[in-house]
Design an enzyme around this catalytic site. Structure first.
Site, PDB file in Angstrom:
ATOM      1  N   ARG A 117       0.844  -1.201   0.000  1.00  0.00           N
ATOM      2  CA  ARG A 117       0.000   0.000   0.000  1.00  0.00           C
ATOM      3  C   ARG A 117       0.876   1.248   0.000  1.00  0.00           C
ATOM      4  O   ARG A 117       0.609   2.203  -0.706  1.00  0.00           O
ATOM      5  CB  ARG A 117      -0.932  -0.018   1.209  1.00  0.00           C
ATOM      6  CG  ARG A 117      -2.227  -0.798   1.004  1.00  0.00           C
ATOM      7  CD  ARG A 117      -2.017  -2.254   0.623  1.00  0.00           C
ATOM      8  NE  ARG A 117      -3.245  -3.009   0.538  1.00  0.00           N
ATOM      9  CZ  ARG A 117      -3.732  -3.755   1.531  1.00  0.00           C
ATOM     10  NH1 ARG A 117      -3.084  -3.884   2.677  1.00  0.00           N
ATOM     11  NH2 ARG A 117      -4.866  -4.407   1.373  1.00  0.00           N
ATOM     12  N   ASP A 146       0.205  -7.074  -2.793  1.00  0.00           N
ATOM     13  CA  ASP A 146      -1.206  -6.863  -2.495  1.00  0.00           C
ATOM     14  C   ASP A 146      -1.822  -6.225  -3.735  1.00  0.00           C
ATOM     15  O   ASP A 146      -1.130  -6.052  -4.747  1.00  0.00           O
ATOM     16  CB  ASP A 146      -1.390  -6.000  -1.231  1.00  0.00           C
ATOM     17  CG  ASP A 146      -2.639  -6.404  -0.449  1.00  0.00           C
ATOM     18  OD1 ASP A 146      -3.738  -6.338  -1.032  1.00  0.00           O
ATOM     19  OD2 ASP A 146      -2.521  -6.784   0.726  1.00  0.00           O
ATOM     20  N   HIS A 217      -6.283 -10.616  -2.921  1.00  0.00           N
ATOM     21  CA  HIS A 217      -5.373  -9.463  -2.866  1.00  0.00           C
ATOM     22  C   HIS A 217      -4.336  -9.543  -3.982  1.00  0.00           C
ATOM     23  O   HIS A 217      -3.142  -9.299  -3.757  1.00  0.00           O
ATOM     24  CB  HIS A 217      -4.697  -9.390  -1.487  1.00  0.00           C
ATOM     25  CG  HIS A 217      -5.662  -9.013  -0.395  1.00  0.00           C
ATOM     26  ND1 HIS A 217      -6.271  -7.776  -0.342  1.00  0.00           N
ATOM     27  CD2 HIS A 217      -6.154  -9.718   0.654  1.00  0.00           C
ATOM     28  CE1 HIS A 217      -7.077  -7.731   0.706  1.00  0.00           C
ATOM     29  NE2 HIS A 217      -7.039  -8.896   1.328  1.00  0.00           N
ATOM     30  N   GLU A 292      -9.387 -12.953   3.331  1.00  0.00           N
ATOM     31  CA  GLU A 292     -10.387 -12.138   2.624  1.00  0.00           C
ATOM     32  C   GLU A 292     -10.523 -12.517   1.152  1.00  0.00           C
ATOM     33  O   GLU A 292     -10.452 -11.640   0.290  1.00  0.00           O
ATOM     34  CB  GLU A 292     -10.014 -10.647   2.739  1.00  0.00           C
ATOM     35  CG  GLU A 292      -9.916 -10.168   4.167  1.00  0.00           C
ATOM     36  CD  GLU A 292      -9.462  -8.719   4.314  1.00  0.00           C
ATOM     37  OE1 GLU A 292     -10.090  -7.983   5.085  1.00  0.00           O
ATOM     38  OE2 GLU A 292      -8.458  -8.328   3.675  1.00  0.00           O
ATOM     39  N   TYR A 386      -3.123  -4.702  15.890  1.00  0.00           N
ATOM     40  CA  TYR A 386      -3.262  -3.983  14.618  1.00  0.00           C
ATOM     41  C   TYR A 386      -2.797  -2.546  14.843  1.00  0.00           C
ATOM     42  O   TYR A 386      -3.546  -1.676  15.252  1.00  0.00           O
ATOM     43  CB  TYR A 386      -4.690  -4.109  14.064  1.00  0.00           C
ATOM     44  CG  TYR A 386      -4.748  -5.243  13.059  1.00  0.00           C
ATOM     45  CD1 TYR A 386      -4.208  -6.485  13.387  1.00  0.00           C
ATOM     46  CD2 TYR A 386      -5.258  -5.073  11.778  1.00  0.00           C
ATOM     47  CE1 TYR A 386      -4.187  -7.525  12.473  1.00  0.00           C
ATOM     48  CE2 TYR A 386      -5.253  -6.116  10.849  1.00  0.00           C
ATOM     49  CZ  TYR A 386      -4.718  -7.338  11.211  1.00  0.00           C
ATOM     50  OH  TYR A 386      -4.693  -8.364  10.297  1.00  0.00           O
ATOM     51  N   PHE A 387      -1.516  -2.357  14.578  1.00  0.00           N
ATOM     52  CA  PHE A 387      -0.875  -1.088  14.909  1.00  0.00           C
ATOM     53  C   PHE A 387      -1.228   0.025  13.910  1.00  0.00           C
ATOM     54  O   PHE A 387      -0.831   1.172  14.103  1.00  0.00           O
ATOM     55  CB  PHE A 387       0.650  -1.264  14.982  1.00  0.00           C
ATOM     56  CG  PHE A 387       1.119  -2.204  16.067  1.00  0.00           C
ATOM     57  CD1 PHE A 387       0.269  -2.631  17.081  1.00  0.00           C
ATOM     58  CD2 PHE A 387       2.430  -2.663  16.085  1.00  0.00           C
ATOM     59  CE1 PHE A 387       0.705  -3.494  18.085  1.00  0.00           C
ATOM     60  CE2 PHE A 387       2.887  -3.522  17.083  1.00  0.00           C
ATOM     61  CZ  PHE A 387       2.018  -3.941  18.077  1.00  0.00           C
ATOM     62  N   ASP A 388      -1.957  -0.321  12.846  1.00  0.00           N
ATOM     63  CA  ASP A 388      -2.406   0.728  11.926  1.00  0.00           C
ATOM     64  C   ASP A 388      -3.608   1.482  12.491  1.00  0.00           C
ATOM     65  O   ASP A 388      -3.960   2.548  11.995  1.00  0.00           O
ATOM     66  CB  ASP A 388      -2.755   0.142  10.553  1.00  0.00           C
ATOM     67  CG  ASP A 388      -3.765  -0.996  10.609  1.00  0.00           C
ATOM     68  OD1 ASP A 388      -3.698  -1.813  11.548  1.00  0.00           O
ATOM     69  OD2 ASP A 388      -4.624  -1.067   9.712  1.00  0.00           O
ATOM     70  N   THR A 426      -0.638  -0.421   5.786  1.00  0.00           N
ATOM     71  CA  THR A 426      -0.217   0.950   5.475  1.00  0.00           C
ATOM     72  C   THR A 426      -1.129   1.693   4.488  1.00  0.00           C
ATOM     73  O   THR A 426      -0.669   2.597   3.789  1.00  0.00           O
ATOM     74  CB  THR A 426       1.231   0.937   4.950  1.00  0.00           C
ATOM     75  OG1 THR A 426       1.291   0.120   3.775  1.00  0.00           O
ATOM     76  CG2 THR A 426       2.196   0.405   5.983  1.00  0.00           C
ATOM     77  N   GLU A 427      -2.415   1.315   4.452  1.00  0.00           N
ATOM     78  CA  GLU A 427      -3.316   2.067   3.566  1.00  0.00           C
ATOM     79  C   GLU A 427      -3.254   3.565   3.863  1.00  0.00           C
ATOM     80  O   GLU A 427      -3.223   4.392   2.968  1.00  0.00           O
ATOM     81  CB  GLU A 427      -4.769   1.596   3.745  1.00  0.00           C
ATOM     82  CG  GLU A 427      -5.073   0.221   3.154  1.00  0.00           C
ATOM     83  CD  GLU A 427      -4.928  -0.893   4.177  1.00  0.00           C
ATOM     84  OE1 GLU A 427      -4.247  -0.713   5.209  1.00  0.00           O
ATOM     85  OE2 GLU A 427      -5.515  -1.968   3.935  1.00  0.00           O
TER      86      GLU A 427
END
Ligand code: ACM
Ligand code: ZN
Length: 522
Positions: A117, A146, A217, A292, A386-388, A426-427
């Site tokens: 991302r 991805d 993905h 997903e 989930y550190f994002d 990292t979106e």
């Protein structure tokens, strides 16, 4: 004792060792990363001893320092502890006498970085590896592919990087935003660069596990080679990450496309990729993602449906299971174990030797049954790892207070947990500054969950040691979240920040952090 992660055993001594000028070292182990001057009558003596992997004994006395370790990495960890205890880089002039015996709780202590991302490059990755090393983390999970970009050179399929590493624009403003920044965005690692980074990590006791996400993905790969999909359509590498952006064009959700696993050509492509990637990464694991995976294309695809029928499979989930098992066998022949996200357990026919990584925000009974019946698992539960996510969503304490037992692992089956891993998707993380603010001090909390025994963990003690550690962030040039941000006490304010994030101000907390810091907050 100012040390993160907390050691296994610590005994305070009397007095202290004075640092007079440059420290000298004498070692029975070859320690190329230790740049101290060698001496026959050294300040620090390193001896080889019979001990578990990564363990060390560190004794600081008034007249000298002794390190015992079985291997290079154990000795390095002792030096990392000594580094924090002495604070020599920060001007420290003495080390309090003490005796430490230290060893890890979990053998797998991981951190993941999504470079599809957003792409950070060699220097940023090496710096991240250095910080992981300081925190005694030993697995770097590298998310290299991805939908929005393919980031690893594959010699047999050059279009993966020629086409698949570049996108024309990038979505900004959070999930559901329609705002795009126009302009080519790209980047990838050559195989030479990958080898260099793998070696750099290995010298620091860090294994790199590549993730090549299949079967979903895969939009970037499909943009390069349209025959990988069930329907061969001319599509570009998407610049958007998800939400209500135009998804209905040809009924394709470009931000998450699935390859056709009903065609031999596609399955052989996957094997080819694995063959090349395995040459670059000596780790005994290979991550195939598997998360997903939408099944809508497979449902309408004659190739996929034929495989289902010919093999008497129940449904499309079992088709993914059959694909996973084929990949698993291919990896097994190379001496490697497959890792996949917990969605791979939806297949009723998945081979039990797979390693499952439990991430979903919703509890997953299949995942919990898997680990409780002997399956090997890596814990990355959303809520803690989930550190994002912003701190307004998941405060630091969510990470620190992590216990596998809170996510359905029975006490007697914690032994099946290989370890824990923090995730950096990292979106909405488009720079090292933003990445670091989300990551620190979560990485330090993760280190303590991964390394320290439950009996040695204590939030108040951790907070004190973290405060003492903060000068290192400044010294190392690492942005970190101050208390006001990482431990949001004011619930109303916290709610407001969360709302702003969902309204698209994805950097609000990072800006706020800068403001707090400029006012002297730590
Ligand atoms: C994931 O976050 N989709 C593994
Ligand atoms: Zn198909």
């Amino acid at each position: 004792m100012n040390l993160i992660p907390a050691p296994y055993e610590f005994k305070q001594g009397v007095g202290s060792f004075r640092i007079n000028g440059e420290l000298t070292v004498g070692s029975e182990l070859d320690l190329p990363l230790i740049k101290l001057k060698k001496s026959d009558n050294p300040d620090i003596t390193v001896k080889k001893a019979d001990m578990p992997k990564e363990a060390y004994r560190l004794t600081v006395e008034r007249d000298g320092i002794e390190i015992l370790a079985a291997d290079k990495i154990g000795a390095y960890y002792a030096f990392q502890s000594l580094r924090q205890l002495s604070r020599a880089e920060l001007g420290g002039k003495s080390i309090e006498c003490c005796e430490i015996y230290d060893k890890p709780r979990f053998s797998f202590r991981g951190l993941q970085l999504d470079e599809s991302r957003h792409f950070f490059g060699t220097d940023a990755v090496k710096k991240l590896i250095d910080t992981m090393f300081m925190m005694k983390l030993n697995v770097f999970h590298w998310h290299l592919t991805d939908d929005q970009g393919w980031r690893i050179e594959i010699k047999k399929y050059p279009l993966l990087t020629e086409i698949g590493s570049k996108r024309k624009n990038t979505q900004v403003g959070g999930w559901g935003s329609r705002k795009m920044i126009e302009g080519e965005y790209g980047g990838y690692y050559t195989q030479e660069e990958i080898k260099e980074i793998v070696e750099y990590a290995d010298e620091r006791g860090i294994m790199i596990i590549p993730e090549i996400d299949f079967p979903a993905h895969c939009a970037a790969a499909i943009a390069a080679y349209p025959w990988l999909a069930c329907r061969e359509l001319d599509r570009e590498v998407p610049g958007y990450f998800g939400g209500v952006v135009p998804e209905t064009v040809l009924g394709i959700r470009d931000w998450n496309r699935t390859i056709c696993v009903g065609k031999d050509d596609t399955v052989n492509f996957v094997f080819d990729i694995i063959d090349e990637v395995c040459e670059l990464f000596p780790a005994p694991y290979f991550h195939i993602g598997g998360d997903e995976a939408p099944k809508n294309e497979w449902k309408k695809c004659p190739h996929c449906q034929k495989v289902i029928k010919d093999n008497g499979l129940k449904n499309e989930e079992d088709l993914q299971g059959m694909f996973n098992n084929a990949v698993l066998e291919h990896l097994k022949a190379k001496g490697k174990r497959l890792i996949g996200w917990n969605e791979i357990l939806k297949a009723g026919n998945l081979d039990k030797s797979a390693v499952v990584q439990y991430w979903t925000p919703q509890r997953d009974k299949r995942a919990e049954d898997f680990v409780n019946s002997g399956g090997s698992m890596i814990m990355s539960n959303h809520h803690s790892f989930y550190f994002d996510m912003t701190y307004s969503q998941y405060p630091l304490k969510f990470t620190y207070d992590y216990k596998p037992e809170k996510f359905g692992v029975s006490t007697e089956n914690v032994k099946n947990v290989l370890g824990v891993e923090g995730e950096n998707w990292t979106e909405w993380i488009d720079s090292v500054e933003v990445l670091d603010c989300r990551l620190h001090p979560r990485m330090e909390a993760l280190a303590e969950v991964a390394w320290s025994e439950e009996r040695n963990k204590n939030w108040h003690s951790f907070k004190k040691r973290l405060d003492a550690f903060k000068p290192y962030f400044d010294y190392l040039g690492i942005n970190y979240a101050v208390d006001e941000v990482s431990l949001p006490k004011n619930l109303i304010r916290r709610g407001k920040i969360r709302k702003l994030f969902f309204k698209g101000d994805t950097h609000y907390e990072v800006k706020l952090n800068k403001e707090y810091k400029s006012k002297g907050a730590r």
